[in-house]
Design an enzyme around this catalytic site. Structure first.
Site, short mmCIF file in Angstrom:
data_model
loop_
_atom_site.label_atom_id
_atom_site.label_comp_id
_atom_site.label_asym_id
_atom_site.label_seq_id
_atom_site.Cartn_x
_atom_site.Cartn_y
_atom_site.Cartn_z
N GLY A 15 -7.27 -5.27 -7.12
CA GLY A 15 -7.99 -4.51 -8.14
C GLY A 15 -9.42 -4.95 -8.40
O GLY A 15 -9.94 -4.74 -9.49
N SER A 16 -10.10 -5.52 -7.39
CA SER A 16 -11.48 -5.95 -7.66
C SER A 16 -12.41 -4.74 -7.82
O SER A 16 -13.36 -4.79 -8.62
CB SER A 16 -12.00 -6.89 -6.58
OG SER A 16 -12.23 -6.22 -5.37
N MET A 93 -2.71 2.15 -1.83
CA MET A 93 -2.26 2.24 -0.44
C MET A 93 -1.02 3.12 -0.33
O MET A 93 0.01 2.71 0.20
CB MET A 93 -1.99 0.84 0.11
CG MET A 93 -3.20 -0.09 0.01
SD MET A 93 -4.72 0.61 0.68
CE MET A 93 -4.81 -0.25 2.23
N ARG A 94 -1.11 4.31 -0.87
CA ARG A 94 0.02 5.22 -0.75
C ARG A 94 -0.51 6.63 -0.50
O ARG A 94 -1.46 7.07 -1.15
CB ARG A 94 0.86 5.19 -2.02
CG ARG A 94 2.12 5.98 -1.88
CD ARG A 94 3.14 5.70 -2.96
NE ARG A 94 4.17 6.73 -2.90
CZ ARG A 94 5.16 6.75 -2.02
NH1 ARG A 94 5.30 5.77 -1.16
NH2 ARG A 94 6.03 7.74 -2.00
N ILE A 95 0.11 7.28 0.48
CA ILE A 95 -0.32 8.64 0.83
C ILE A 95 0.25 9.63 -0.19
O ILE A 95 1.38 9.47 -0.65
CB ILE A 95 0.15 8.96 2.27
CG1 ILE A 95 -0.64 8.08 3.23
CG2 ILE A 95 0.00 10.43 2.60
CD1 ILE A 95 -0.18 8.14 4.66
N ASN A 110 -12.26 8.06 -3.53
CA ASN A 110 -11.68 6.85 -2.92
C ASN A 110 -12.83 6.00 -2.39
O ASN A 110 -13.91 6.51 -2.10
CB ASN A 110 -10.76 7.24 -1.76
CG ASN A 110 -10.10 6.02 -1.13
OD1 ASN A 110 -9.69 5.10 -1.83
ND2 ASN A 110 -10.01 6.01 0.19
N HIS A 112 -13.51 3.21 0.76
CA HIS A 112 -12.91 2.75 2.02
C HIS A 112 -13.89 1.77 2.67
O HIS A 112 -15.09 2.04 2.73
CB HIS A 112 -12.66 3.95 2.93
CG HIS A 112 -11.96 3.59 4.20
ND1 HIS A 112 -10.60 3.34 4.26
CD2 HIS A 112 -12.42 3.44 5.46
CE1 HIS A 112 -10.26 3.04 5.50
NE2 HIS A 112 -11.35 3.10 6.26
N ASP A 148 -8.59 9.78 4.44
CA ASP A 148 -9.92 9.22 4.71
C ASP A 148 -10.88 10.23 5.37
O ASP A 148 -11.79 9.84 6.11
CB ASP A 148 -9.82 7.97 5.61
CG ASP A 148 -9.08 6.82 4.95
OD1 ASP A 148 -9.03 6.80 3.70
OD2 ASP A 148 -8.55 5.96 5.68
N GLU A 177 -19.08 -2.75 -2.03
CA GLU A 177 -18.13 -1.82 -2.67
C GLU A 177 -18.29 -1.86 -4.19
O GLU A 177 -18.27 -0.83 -4.87
CB GLU A 177 -16.68 -2.19 -2.32
CG GLU A 177 -16.34 -1.99 -0.85
CD GLU A 177 -14.85 -2.20 -0.57
OE1 GLU A 177 -14.01 -1.67 -1.32
OE2 GLU A 177 -14.53 -2.90 0.41
C1 GAR Z 1 -10.94 -2.57 -0.76
O1 GAR Z 1 -11.66 -3.18 0.28
C2 GAR Z 1 -10.86 -1.08 -0.55
O2 GAR Z 1 -12.03 -0.53 0.00
C3 GAR Z 1 -9.72 -0.99 0.43
O3 GAR Z 1 -8.78 -1.91 -0.03
C4 GAR Z 1 -9.46 -2.97 -0.71
C5 GAR Z 1 -8.88 -3.08 -2.09
O4 GAR Z 1 -9.41 -4.19 -2.75
N1 GAR Z 1 -9.18 0.34 0.48
C6 GAR Z 1 -8.70 0.87 1.58
O5 GAR Z 1 -8.63 0.31 2.65
C7 GAR Z 1 -8.22 2.32 1.41
N2 GAR Z 1 -7.99 2.92 2.66
P1 GAR Z 1 -9.37 -4.28 -4.32
O6 GAR Z 1 -7.90 -4.07 -4.72
O7 GAR Z 1 -9.82 -5.66 -4.63
O8 GAR Z 1 -10.26 -3.22 -4.88
#
Ligand code: GAR
Length: 199
Positions: A15-16, A93-95, A110, A112, A148, A177
């Site tokens: 969740g950052s 991470m769920r479709i 989203n 990515h 995506d 991000e």
């Molecule tokens: C992040 O890097 C995000 O871009 C990626 O997962 C990580 C989650 O980190 N998302 C994907 O790959 C989606 N396809 P976080 O929980 O610290 O935000």
């Protein structure tokens, strides 16, 4: 100022990015407020961060649901209790079922960790290294039913350096991000971007 848009964040883990959105939304002139955080994992660390800041949280395990449609219908019910205008996926991470994705198309973002359309799906940082790319980055994009593949709102780029591993690259991208997502959500909440459904 005009009323802030109500935003729900969907997470699966750390969740950052969620935290970056919550921090950005503290500013009085930020055009959105975070009204709830949902996780499909009960133990997602991000839930504790949100809870500690007084934000409503909810979690559900898909294992307790007979189908993707039934699970998503319950997520929808939660989003309605929060009266969310927009949804931000942040490491969710769920479709989705088609019905859920269609319902939120144009109102769901989203992030990515690649320069889409390059390296969709899982392990995009490793994909970028394997492809021999000289740069990578992150993309904030509209969520559409195809994974995506929704149109890009904004990207930030980073170099790929000699000796990079998927982890060192992920760390460099993550810094970007945390800048990109609050910017993109602000653009959405101010009505500066809209999804063009004709493309
Ligand atoms: C992040 O890097 C995000 O871009 C990626 O997962 C990580 C989650 O980190 N998302 C994907 O790959 C989606 N396809 P976080 O929980 O610290 O935000």
């Amino acid at each position: 100022m005009t009323t802030k848009k109500r935003v729900a964040i969907l997470i699966s883990g750390r969740g950052s990015n969620m935290a970056a959105l919550i921090e950005a939304a503290k500013a009085s002139d930020y055009p959105a407020e975070i009204v709830g955080v949902f996780s499909n994992k009960d133990a997602a660390p991000g839930l504790d961060f949100a809870r500690a800041r007084g934000i409503a949280v909810a979690s559900l395990s898909h294992k307790n649901f007979a189908s993707r449609e039934l699970f998503d219908a319950e997520v929808e019910r939660i989003l309605q209790t929060w009266n969310a205008d927009f949804v931000c996926l942040a490491g969710y991470m769920r479709i989705f079922s088609n019905a859920f994705a269609e319902r939120w198309t144009g109102r769901m973002l989203n992030i990515h960790p690649s320069l889409l359309p390059r390296h969709k799906g899982l392990h995009p940082q490793q994909q970028a290294l394997d492809a021999g790319d000289s740069e990578s980055g992150c993309t904030v994009h509209w969520v559409t039913p195809e994974l995506d593949a929704g149109p890009t709102i904004l990207q930030r780029r980073v170099p790929i350096l000699p000796g990079d591993t998927a982890d060192t690259l992920a760390e460099r991208i993550l810094v970007e991000e945390h800048i990109a997502y609050p910017q993109a959500l602000a653009m959405l909440a101010r009505g500066e971007v809209a999804l063009d459904r004709s493309i």
